[in-house]
Enzyme design. Sequence first.
Site, short mmCIF file in Angstrom:
data_model
loop_
_atom_site.label_atom_id
_atom_site.label_comp_id
_atom_site.label_asym_id
_atom_site.label_seq_id
_atom_site.Cartn_x
_atom_site.Cartn_y
_atom_site.Cartn_z
N ASP A 74 -6.97 3.02 -27.19
CA ASP A 74 -7.41 2.96 -25.80
C ASP A 74 -7.51 4.33 -25.14
O ASP A 74 -6.79 5.25 -25.47
CB ASP A 74 -6.45 2.12 -24.97
CG ASP A 74 -6.70 0.64 -25.16
OD1 ASP A 74 -7.66 0.31 -25.88
OD2 ASP A 74 -5.94 -0.15 -24.61
N GLU B 40 -0.65 -7.91 5.59
CA GLU B 40 0.42 -7.68 6.55
C GLU B 40 1.57 -7.05 5.81
O GLU B 40 1.63 -7.09 4.59
CB GLU B 40 0.86 -8.99 7.23
CG GLU B 40 1.23 -10.08 6.24
CD GLU B 40 1.37 -11.44 6.91
OE1 GLU B 40 1.12 -11.54 8.11
OE2 GLU B 40 1.75 -12.39 6.22
N PRO C 278 0.83 -1.22 0.00
CA PRO C 278 0.00 0.00 0.00
C PRO C 278 0.86 1.28 0.00
O PRO C 278 0.37 2.35 -0.33
CB PRO C 278 -0.80 -0.10 1.30
CG PRO C 278 -0.75 -1.53 1.70
CD PRO C 278 0.57 -2.04 1.18
N ARG D 101 -1.54 -6.97 -21.96
CA ARG D 101 -2.25 -6.48 -23.16
C ARG D 101 -1.42 -5.47 -23.95
O ARG D 101 -1.78 -5.13 -25.07
CB ARG D 101 -3.63 -5.93 -22.79
CG ARG D 101 -3.61 -4.75 -21.84
CD ARG D 101 -4.98 -4.51 -21.28
NE ARG D 101 -5.98 -4.29 -22.32
CZ ARG D 101 -6.00 -3.22 -23.11
NH1 ARG D 101 -5.11 -2.27 -22.96
NH2 ARG D 101 -6.93 -3.08 -24.02
C1 9D3 Z 1 -2.63 0.05 5.72
C2 9D3 Z 1 -2.80 -1.03 6.75
N1 9D3 Z 1 -1.55 -1.73 7.11
C3 9D3 Z 1 -1.20 -1.38 8.45
C4 9D3 Z 1 -1.42 -2.40 9.50
C5 9D3 Z 1 -1.70 -3.16 7.00
C6 9D3 Z 1 -1.99 -3.66 5.68
C7 9D3 Z 1 -3.28 -3.70 5.17
C8 9D3 Z 1 -3.55 -4.27 3.94
C9 9D3 Z 1 -0.96 -4.19 4.93
C10 9D3 Z 1 -1.25 -4.78 3.71
C11 9D3 Z 1 -2.52 -4.81 3.24
C12 9D3 Z 1 -2.84 -5.49 1.98
N2 9D3 Z 1 -2.70 -4.65 0.80
C13 9D3 Z 1 -1.73 -4.88 -0.07
O1 9D3 Z 1 -0.93 -5.77 0.14
C14 9D3 Z 1 -1.63 -4.04 -1.25
C15 9D3 Z 1 -2.43 -2.94 -1.70
C16 9D3 Z 1 -3.58 -2.29 -1.16
O2 9D3 Z 1 -4.13 -2.61 -0.09
N3 9D3 Z 1 -4.12 -1.24 -1.86
C17 9D3 Z 1 -3.59 -0.82 -3.04
N4 9D3 Z 1 -2.53 -1.38 -3.59
C18 9D3 Z 1 -1.96 -2.44 -2.90
S1 9D3 Z 1 -0.61 -3.28 -3.43
C19 9D3 Z 1 -0.61 -4.29 -2.14
#
Ligand code: 9D3
Length: 225
Positions: free
Chosen positions: A169, A116, A89, A154
């Site tokens: 596109d 995680e 994230p 693609r």
């Molecule tokens: C933001 C919360 N984090 C703090 C405890 C924990 C957490 C939550 C959700 C860590 C990883 C995740 C899972 N998400 C992904 O692995 C992820 C993701 C996403 O949630 N949103 C947008 N792109 C991506 S790429 C990987």
Amino acid sequence: MRIDVLTLFPEMFASPLGFSIVKRAQQRGSVNIVLSNIRDFAKDSYKKVDDKPYGGGAGMVLMCQPVFDCLESVQKQDSQPGRVILLTPQGKKFDQPLAKELAAEERLILIAGHYEGFDERIRLGTGALEVSIGDYVLSGGELPAMVIIDAVVRLLPDALGDEDSAANDSFSDGLLEYPQYTRPEEFKGMKVPPVLLSGNHKEIENWRKQQALEKTKKQRPDLLK
Ligand code: 9D3
């Protein structure tokens, strides 16, 4: 292109990779997608791949050892090490320019975690680029990995049929697509714009450009800046 995916849930990938353009690209040999289960590289009998964070706090952290061993195992299967992408994230936001950049690689290695964080040494030790698909919380990196695979595959030569050329596109000219209509000429009282039935190709082109511009101004003004 070869794409490796390192994941705890390889079964999640079957359906999105098993249909449409991505399926055909694999059948044609344009892309070879190889799924590896990180848990297969756990050392203990519990198949442990995560542990409590140093310093305390909620949640678990994906351990270095199973991820590095899995990565080393797939990297040995091919002469080129590949561009390593860590789905998190906190990563760089995935967009069409990044899709084009990744489509130019010979090999991609996507590493997905599941609700995680990764031990920071996974990013540091692999030189991976961290990528996010947007500012919303998902359960894991699996769907983001599938999104990236779809967007990249693609763009590969021969992945698309003639009828849907990538050049047409949305985003390729920086504007959203113009509105489209097909038969019938009238549906629930809504008529097809007469210009599209006129046969005047110059006027149709002008109308489409103007509609694309208006739609972009209204729905995505950020794209015009
Ligand atoms: C933001 C919360 N984090 C703090 C405890 C924990 C957490 C939550 C959700 C860590 C990883 C995740 C899972 N998400 C992904 O692995 C992820 C993701 C996403 O949630 N949103 C947008 N792109 C991506 S790429 C990987």
